[in-house]
Design an enzyme around this catalytic site. Structure first.
Site, PDB file in Angstrom:
ATOM      1  NE  ARG B  48       0.080   1.693  -3.513  1.00 39.43           N
ATOM      2  CZ  ARG B  48       0.769   0.619  -3.767  1.00 39.43           C
ATOM      3  NH1 ARG B  48       0.774   0.093  -4.987  1.00 39.43           N
ATOM      4  NH2 ARG B  48       1.511   0.023  -2.847  1.00 39.43           N
ATOM      5  N   GLY B  49       3.186   3.734  -4.110  1.00 38.15           N
ATOM      6  CA  GLY B  49       4.362   2.880  -4.160  1.00 38.15           C
ATOM      7  C   GLY B  49       5.535   3.741  -4.614  1.00 38.15           C
ATOM      8  CB  ALA B  50       8.861   4.287  -3.079  1.00 38.69           C
ATOM      9  NE  ARG B  89       1.758   9.965  -0.297  1.00 39.68           N
ATOM     10  CZ  ARG B  89       1.583   8.653  -0.472  1.00 39.68           C
ATOM     11  NH1 ARG B  89       1.214   8.180  -1.646  1.00 39.68           N
ATOM     12  NH2 ARG B  89       1.774   7.805   0.523  1.00 39.68           N
ATOM     13  CD  GLN B 199      -2.057   1.139   1.104  1.00 40.06           C
ATOM     14  OE1 GLN B 199      -2.435   0.599   2.140  1.00 40.06           O
ATOM     15  NE2 GLN B 199      -1.694   2.397   1.064  1.00 40.06           N
ATOM     16  CG  ASP B 240       7.270   4.311   1.302  1.00 37.08           C
ATOM     17  OD1 ASP B 240       6.934   3.317   1.971  1.00 37.08           O
ATOM     18  OD2 ASP B 240       6.637   4.701   0.312  1.00 37.08           O
TER      19      ASP B 240
END
Lengths: 361, 361
Positions: B48-50, B89, B199, B240
């Site tokens: 995860r994480g842009a 996503r 997170q 994001d």
């Protein structure tokens, strides 16, 4: 209304409460037979919520008086009980109010046992009536929104549990909600989880479920987004202490919701029995002591384990990470639309409060 | 700097990532051998994480190209991979940026396999350099606060994980922090837990621990209180997607922290690689799609069980209570003090962004 109470007396004249730490998964009743039982119940949050803390402390004094008489102890035993109960939680002012009321009654009495029993009972009955009246005064706010929306569902956001579980019956913020539902008004409640102790997901969801009120659980991060998108018609929260100027101490995170409400022109109401007024102080930010609790409440989350069905705590951070755990924050009066009390609705200001409570002039 | 990367290639030319859902309790490496593996890794938030989502999608295309060639499949197989990864996503714009970059490179190539491998590798290396430069530009902000405080600890609050775990190395918001710590500046980080997926407590606390950065975990409700009491010198978060006008989509709850920062004159920074800019839209509130995720992420909390030491999910509400789970919110540009990019610092406004990125004029 209610389907149950949060504190009651037994035939042998002791006191019973629900262990609220086990809700919603288990219904466990705890018998309080000594003032130390009451003290522990408050300290360890078997009971919580400003009015219920006050009622439990009052019965704690009754239990101390009873023990003093039955065990032929020195009257200083009751003084110790007062000190211990007074130190059991720092933020909720009802605790001190209830203890002062017990002290005054005992000071003026010769039959200590009857006085303590009666006064604790009176505090309980008064709270029920106070909460009922908060509902009577709060109901028209919900009604008006419902009318404006032509009968569409009124969406109400709340934080923590200022419901009947924090009181005896009715609750503070839930009283207008339960009365609206009884009147057939369509209501839906957004319930903030309320980390770290999850009083929202554990308790508010529980009592709304038991009373058949439509609700949706959200994490504490979500309210702002909902307000930005017009999905919240009003916010209503309780308070542990309200100052003379209308500053409101309530569960940590309340301030953030008040900021979001202001930013999105959503009305922000605080429902309170006048016993939570602290007319001796003005500046909530500097004058209300904020309880710091054990860091493990933050490091762990507690619930019913998916694999075993047992209540379990899970560590949510590295073993070595430390945490800070402030129990409350202060919402400045400027962010509060109105206070809803048992005597009516007023501005969150000294002038507003004094109009309803001229005895503090 | 870093002690590890979040995505790397293997000797047999596949890809490996860390299963971030298991952190901080377990270090599990997942091998991605097909584009479906990459798609699932993004969808189920193994990664995860842009920026890391972008890099994983890029390698997903490489894996599709490889499979097409090895299995002699129709080229439409790679088109399917593009569609599937594009739908994995909805909010992070890097995903689309990385896929567009892969598409363009393949369109201009004859040696698809080498092109896909090289371009994915280039996306990874570019992210590392981008993040390093965000740190170079962000460091003076921390330095200045440290100087103003005469070397006393700089208290930084962050939400979610925009650290190296969300990128490849350095991270976005952690890059200035790591560089400050390397320079000997005293820094302490308040880490928002970041429900529902934690997170903050799982990932940010983990990487700060591994890099020896002093930090304290707080629940998402606490930041406002800390800011009211002068315990936060600056807020820094990731994003994001950032619009042309400087509106910032980030993890749900970011908006609430921005409101509190504004109310307490605490500077609020957003660190971003320019790959998260979406210059095609202006109004973040109406134009950025906000992902709604499974309600069980809210109804359950996950961590290491105290009694068994195993990773366990615990139900935190009544069985029948439903939940809403919005993944992101939008912080309007008016609440953002500055954007920190790999090219420098600018106002959160169209004019500010265009000064640094004139190619979008």
């Amino acid at each position: 209304m209610s389907k149950f109470r949060t504190i009651w007396t037994t035939e042998d004249r002791f006191v019973e409460v629900i262990d609220q730490r086990k809700l919603p998964h288990e219904w466990v009743v705890v018998k309080l037979e000594t003032y130390e039982d009451a003290e522990l119940a408050i300290k360890e949050m078997t009971v919580r919520g400003a009015p219920l803390i006050g009622a439990t402390a009052a019965y704690g004094i009754y239990l101390a008086v009873r023990e003093m008489i039955e065990e032929e102890l020195d009257p200083s035993f009751v003084d110790e009980a007062f000190s211990a109960l007074r130190a059991s939680r720092p933020t909720a002012v009802n605790l001190f109010w209830a203890l002062d009321k017990m002290q005054k009654a005992l000071d003026e009495s010769t039959d200590f046992l009857t006085t303590a029993w009666d006064m604790a009972g009176q505090i309980v009955e008064e709270d029920i009536e106070t909460c009922r009246m908060i509902g009577v005064h709060g109901l028209p706010i919900i009604e008006e929104i419902s009318n404006r929306k032509k009968g569409e569902t009124v969406n109400i956001l709340t934080h923590c549990n200022a419901g009947m579980l924090g009181c005896i019956e009715w609750g503070t913020i839930t009283s207008p909600i339960y009365q609206a539902v009884q009147k057939g008004i369509k209501v839906h409640v957004w319930v903030d989880e309320t980390r770290p102790r999850n009083q929202g997901s554990n308790l508010t969801c529980y009592e709304l479920t038991r009373h058949g009120v439509d609700h949706t659980l959200i994490v504490d991060n979500t309210g702002g987004h909902l307000m930005q998108h017009g999905q919240v018609d009003m916010v209503i929260v309780g308070t542990d202490r309200t100052t003379r100027s209308g500053d409101v101490a309530n569960k940590i995170g309340t301030y953030l919701k008040a900021l979001a409400a202001k930013d999105n022109q959503v009305p922000f109401y605080v429902a309170l029995p006048s016993t939570t007024l602290d007319m001796t102080i003005r500046d909530g930010l500097t004058e209300i002591p904020i309880e710091e609790r054990n860091q493990d409440e933050v490091r762990y989350s507690t619930g019913k384990a998916q694999s075993t069905g047992k209540i379990e705590s899970v560590l949510i951070c590295p073993e070595t990470t430390k945490a800070a755990n402030y129990g409350f924050d202060v919402t400045p009066a400027r962010l509060v639309s109105k206070l809803i009390t048992e005597r009516g609705i007023c501005d969150a200001s000294e002038e507003g409060i004094l109009e309803l409570f001229p005895e503090y002039r």
